[in-house]
Scaffold this active site. Structure first.
Site, PDB file in Angstrom:
ATOM      1  CB  THR A 200      -3.590   8.354   3.310  1.00 50.98           C
ATOM      2  OG1 THR A 200      -2.636   7.528   3.978  1.00 50.98           O
ATOM      3  CG2 THR A 200      -3.874   9.545   4.231  1.00 50.98           C
TER       4      THR A 200
ATOM      5  CD  GLU B   6      -2.334   1.412   2.794  1.00 45.48           C
ATOM      6  OE1 GLU B   6      -2.563   2.555   3.229  1.00 45.48           O
ATOM      7  OE2 GLU B   6      -2.568   0.373   3.452  1.00 45.48           O
TER       8      GLU B   6
ATOM      9  CE  LYS C 183      -6.594   2.104   8.112  1.00 42.85           C
ATOM     10  NZ  LYS C 183      -5.722   3.055   7.371  1.00 42.85           N
TER      11      LYS C 183
END
Length: 233
Positions: free
Chosen positions: A93, A67, A153
């Protein structure tokens, strides 16, 4: 009439229409892939000299999920280079639908948010890619699941500890959870044992200075140590 905005200048999520959840195939495939390879390397670095080489170094150490994040300069360039080389890369993000679309266009095969972002979920579903939505409280976890997250998450995971994952599985049995924030080789196995489907490896595996220096042998060593520590003893 323009959409209301929050203090960060982003679209107010309460003004977004709830997106249609993705097909069961998209969710099932993403969850099966995470279960098979339960470590996501989260890269935040001021400089990445060769994104494809970084992915190769991580894969050599047993980590196949990478990621890149929007806090990294030129992130779409890194995504494009790594994806073109055939690596499975995503972007994190992600705060807006525009960022989501840019990431997918650059080659991201999954999206990750730091919090519950309905517009990002909508963009991910429209593009046919899985999204991992960030959450912390039970209410946020439920909202993320309703929005069709492939996994939720839990961030910051270290603040609540591995036991929190077992607690969450009480009201949400079987919901795929990912531990992120403060996860390292010393505690990753405990998060997995308490119900996390996968864990995120940050500076323990990809320290910004090591990434910027292009020390791929060290990245492989760190990745191998992390994945070895994740295996049941």
């Amino acid at each position: 009439m323009s959409s209301p905005s929050n203090l960060n200048g982003l679209t107010d999520p309460t003004s977004i229409t709830v997106p249609t959840v993705p097909t069961g195939t998209v969710l099932a495939e993403a969850r099966a892939a995470l279960a098979a390879d339960p470590v996501i390397a989260v890269v935040r670095a001021p400089r990445i000299p060769d994104a494809a080489a970084l992915c190769a170094a991580l894969a050599a150490g047993g980590i196949s999920w990478v990621e890149f994040t929007y806090t990294t300069p030129d992130v779409t360039d890194h995504l494009r280079k790594a994806a073109t080389a055939g690596w499975r890369v995503g972007v994190g993000t992600v705060l807006t639908a525009e960022q989501a679309a840019q990431g997918v266009e650059a080659g991201a095969s999954f999206l990750v948010t730091p919090g519950v972002r309905p517009e990002v979920a909508h963009a991910a579903h429209a593009a046919g890619v899985p999204v991992v939505l960030g959450a912390l409280t039970p209410t946020e976890v439920a909202r993320a699941a309703e929005l069709g997250a492939a996994a939720v998450k839990i961030f910051p995971a270290k603040a609540f500890g591995p036991g929190y994952f077992k607690d969450l599985h009480g009201p949400y049995p079987g919901l795929p959870l990912v531990a992120s924030g403060g996860v390292n080789a010393g505690n990753a196995a405990e998060f997995l044992a308490h119900g996390a489907l996968a864990v995120c490896a940050g500076t323990d595996v990809v320290p910004p200075a090591v990434v910027a220096a292009g020390d791929w042998a060290e990245i492989t060593r760190r990745a191998r140590a992390f994945t070895t520590a994740c295996r049941p003893s």
